[in-house]
Design a protein around this motif. Sequence first.
Motif, PDB file in Angstrom:
ATOM      1  N   THR A   6       0.827  -1.204   0.000  1.00  0.00           N
ATOM      2  CA  THR A   6       0.000   0.000   0.000  1.00  0.00           C
ATOM      3  C   THR A   6       0.866   1.260   0.000  1.00  0.00           C
ATOM      4  O   THR A   6       1.962   1.286   0.566  1.00  0.00           O
ATOM      5  CB  THR A   6      -0.941   0.017   1.205  1.00  0.00           C
ATOM      6  N   ALA A   7       0.340   2.302  -0.627  1.00  0.00           N
ATOM      7  CA  ALA A   7       1.124   3.513  -0.866  1.00  0.00           C
ATOM      8  C   ALA A   7       1.692   4.138   0.410  1.00  0.00           C
ATOM      9  O   ALA A   7       2.899   4.460   0.457  1.00  0.00           O
ATOM     10  CB  ALA A   7       0.289   4.521  -1.644  1.00  0.00           C
ATOM     11  N   PRO A   8       0.896   4.335   1.466  1.00  0.00           N
ATOM     12  CA  PRO A   8       1.455   4.988   2.656  1.00  0.00           C
ATOM     13  C   PRO A   8       2.637   4.248   3.261  1.00  0.00           C
ATOM     14  O   PRO A   8       3.545   4.872   3.816  1.00  0.00           O
ATOM     15  CB  PRO A   8       0.262   5.024   3.630  1.00  0.00           C
ATOM     16  N   ARG A   9       2.639   2.915   3.144  1.00  0.00           N
ATOM     17  CA  ARG A   9       3.714   2.131   3.750  1.00  0.00           C
ATOM     18  C   ARG A   9       5.001   2.171   2.942  1.00  0.00           C
ATOM     19  O   ARG A   9       6.072   1.831   3.465  1.00  0.00           O
ATOM     20  CB  ARG A   9       3.253   0.671   3.918  1.00  0.00           C
ATOM     21  N   LEU A  10       4.921   2.564   1.674  1.00  0.00           N
ATOM     22  CA  LEU A  10       6.091   2.510   0.801  1.00  0.00           C
ATOM     23  C   LEU A  10       6.752   3.862   0.562  1.00  0.00           C
ATOM     24  O   LEU A  10       7.840   3.924  -0.005  1.00  0.00           O
ATOM     25  CB  LEU A  10       5.706   1.907  -0.562  1.00  0.00           C
ATOM     26  N   ARG A  11       6.115   4.920   0.994  1.00  0.00           N
ATOM     27  CA  ARG A  11       6.624   6.245   0.631  1.00  0.00           C
ATOM     28  C   ARG A  11       8.003   6.532   1.209  1.00  0.00           C
ATOM     29  O   ARG A  11       8.849   7.138   0.548  1.00  0.00           O
ATOM     30  CB  ARG A  11       5.615   7.319   1.058  1.00  0.00           C
ATOM     31  N   GLY A  12       8.252   6.105   2.424  1.00  0.00           N
ATOM     32  CA  GLY A  12       9.574   6.333   3.021  1.00  0.00           C
ATOM     33  C   GLY A  12      10.673   5.611   2.260  1.00  0.00           C
ATOM     34  O   GLY A  12      11.724   6.182   1.959  1.00  0.00           O
ATOM     35  N   ALA A  13      10.438   4.337   1.939  1.00  0.00           N
ATOM     36  CA  ALA A  13      11.429   3.565   1.187  1.00  0.00           C
ATOM     37  C   ALA A  13      11.605   4.125  -0.223  1.00  0.00           C
ATOM     38  O   ALA A  13      12.706   4.096  -0.783  1.00  0.00           O
ATOM     39  CB  ALA A  13      11.020   2.091   1.131  1.00  0.00           C
ATOM     40  N   TYR A  14      10.514   4.629  -0.793  1.00  0.00           N
ATOM     41  CA  TYR A  14      10.603   5.264  -2.110  1.00  0.00           C
ATOM     42  C   TYR A  14      11.530   6.484  -2.054  1.00  0.00           C
ATOM     43  O   TYR A  14      12.396   6.662  -2.917  1.00  0.00           O
ATOM     44  CB  TYR A  14       9.216   5.684  -2.571  1.00  0.00           C
ATOM     45  N   HIS A  15      11.353   7.324  -1.056  1.00  0.00           N
ATOM     46  CA  HIS A  15      12.206   8.507  -0.930  1.00  0.00           C
ATOM     47  C   HIS A  15      13.680   8.107  -0.768  1.00  0.00           C
ATOM     48  O   HIS A  15      14.571   8.743  -1.353  1.00  0.00           O
ATOM     49  CB  HIS A  15      11.760   9.355   0.256  1.00  0.00           C
ATOM     50  N   ASP A  16      13.928   7.073   0.028  1.00  0.00           N
ATOM     51  CA  ASP A  16      15.314   6.610   0.207  1.00  0.00           C
ATOM     52  C   ASP A  16      15.929   6.189  -1.126  1.00  0.00           C
ATOM     53  O   ASP A  16      17.095   6.492  -1.414  1.00  0.00           O
ATOM     54  CB  ASP A  16      15.357   5.437   1.187  1.00  0.00           C
ATOM     55  N   THR A  17      15.158   5.477  -1.935  1.00  0.00           N
ATOM     56  CA  THR A  17      15.659   4.999  -3.217  1.00  0.00           C
ATOM     57  C   THR A  17      15.919   6.158  -4.163  1.00  0.00           C
ATOM     58  O   THR A  17      16.950   6.194  -4.853  1.00  0.00           O
ATOM     59  CB  THR A  17      14.669   4.006  -3.849  1.00  0.00           C
ATOM     60  N   PHE A  18      15.011   7.111  -4.212  1.00  0.00           N
ATOM     61  CA  PHE A  18      15.189   8.265  -5.086  1.00  0.00           C
ATOM     62  C   PHE A  18      16.403   9.075  -4.638  1.00  0.00           C
ATOM     63  O   PHE A  18      17.209   9.541  -5.458  1.00  0.00           O
ATOM     64  CB  PHE A  18      13.936   9.143  -5.093  1.00  0.00           C
ATOM     65  N   ASP A  19      16.571   9.256  -3.322  1.00  0.00           N
ATOM     66  CA  ASP A  19      17.745   9.968  -2.814  1.00  0.00           C
ATOM     67  C   ASP A  19      19.031   9.293  -3.279  1.00  0.00           C
ATOM     68  O   ASP A  19      19.998   9.966  -3.678  1.00  0.00           O
ATOM     69  CB  ASP A  19      17.723  10.008  -1.287  1.00  0.00           C
ATOM     70  N   ALA A  20      19.062   7.973  -3.226  1.00  0.00           N
ATOM     71  CA  ALA A  20      20.264   7.242  -3.632  1.00  0.00           C
ATOM     72  C   ALA A  20      20.492   7.363  -5.135  1.00  0.00           C
ATOM     73  O   ALA A  20      21.645   7.485  -5.599  1.00  0.00           O
ATOM     74  CB  ALA A  20      20.145   5.772  -3.228  1.00  0.00           C
ATOM     75  N   TRP A  21      19.417   7.333  -5.928  1.00  0.00           N
ATOM     76  CA  TRP A  21      19.553   7.464  -7.380  1.00  0.00           C
ATOM     77  C   TRP A  21      20.191   8.795  -7.763  1.00  0.00           C
ATOM     78  O   TRP A  21      20.958   8.877  -8.722  1.00  0.00           O
ATOM     79  CB  TRP A  21      18.199   7.313  -8.054  1.00  0.00           C
TER      80      TRP A  21
END
Length: 340
Positions: free
Chosen positions: A60-75
Amino acid sequence: MRNLTFALALVSSATCALPVAADPLQDAVSRVVVTYIDPAMTAFSDTAHALADAAHDDCTAPRLRGAYHDTFDAWLRVEPFALSSFDAGGHATAISFWPDKKGMIPPALSALIAAEDPVVFTPVDFADVSIAARGLFALEYMLFDPAFAQYPQGSYSCALVQAQTADLAAMADDVDHAWFGPTGFARMLETAGEDGNPRYFTPREAVQALYTTVTASLEHNRGTRLGRPMGSFEKPRPTRAEARRSERSARNLIGSLRGVGDLADTLAPDGAPDTVAALDAAIAQITALEDPGFARADDLGVRFKMEVIQQRIEAAAHASANEIGAALGVAAGFNAGDGD
């Protein structure tokens, strides 16, 4: 971190008492590979896999947003190389499909969801779907756009997000292999000028490629990340800001500038204090805007402040010409944005 024996040997040679002075060009390459590229690639792969694992457990979207931000930061620390002469394993556009000038992402996602296309259940097949339905920006729609992000656990959209995150992790692995495989970019950079190196005939060419990475990233930030939402004086375009749905526009600009500052400081033989200072000034001004999605780019006062930020980035480019280009005797070459 990997055991980069060749690169570490070059770095250590600078401090050893040898009869022949170390080559400053080879030293520069080794510093960048060991100190910047290796940890950047590792972080991107690690965060992408953490995102995929999180989606497997709860999509679900709310549970993934933090991990998404981490991945984008690393990219953002990997992306500069895709903007110059390094192709990110052929995946740069799929990972970061922006700008989406024709608005392809929403229709691509809607078509998959409406048809409940079973392609999402086969990773090999999903890797062949339109790049508009893959990568960080398609995921941004699924996780942050109200038209897509309201899906429940167990839905088709949930399966789509799981496929997207697994695909992103697989692409991150491919990027890592493109750099650190037996014939990867790192090896080509480290062995520049040696017999059998088909990419770089001299160490100077390798350093030039890395310097071009710095200049291409600075121009992308100045002309595209800032330039697109600014538009023209008569017609500003705030809705064209990068990652505005996740309110990452300013965060992406800051993260990219910090990364390129670290890269420049690592590449320059005596560091790049003037380049870093100009970028720090730009970052302070971006922060002072207090506009995470650049939604106020159509405000005249904000536009003037954004123009000043562009000037700071230009100043950083001029400083890098002295601290890197002149110091190492190289000029910036062509990059992926030339001719666009």
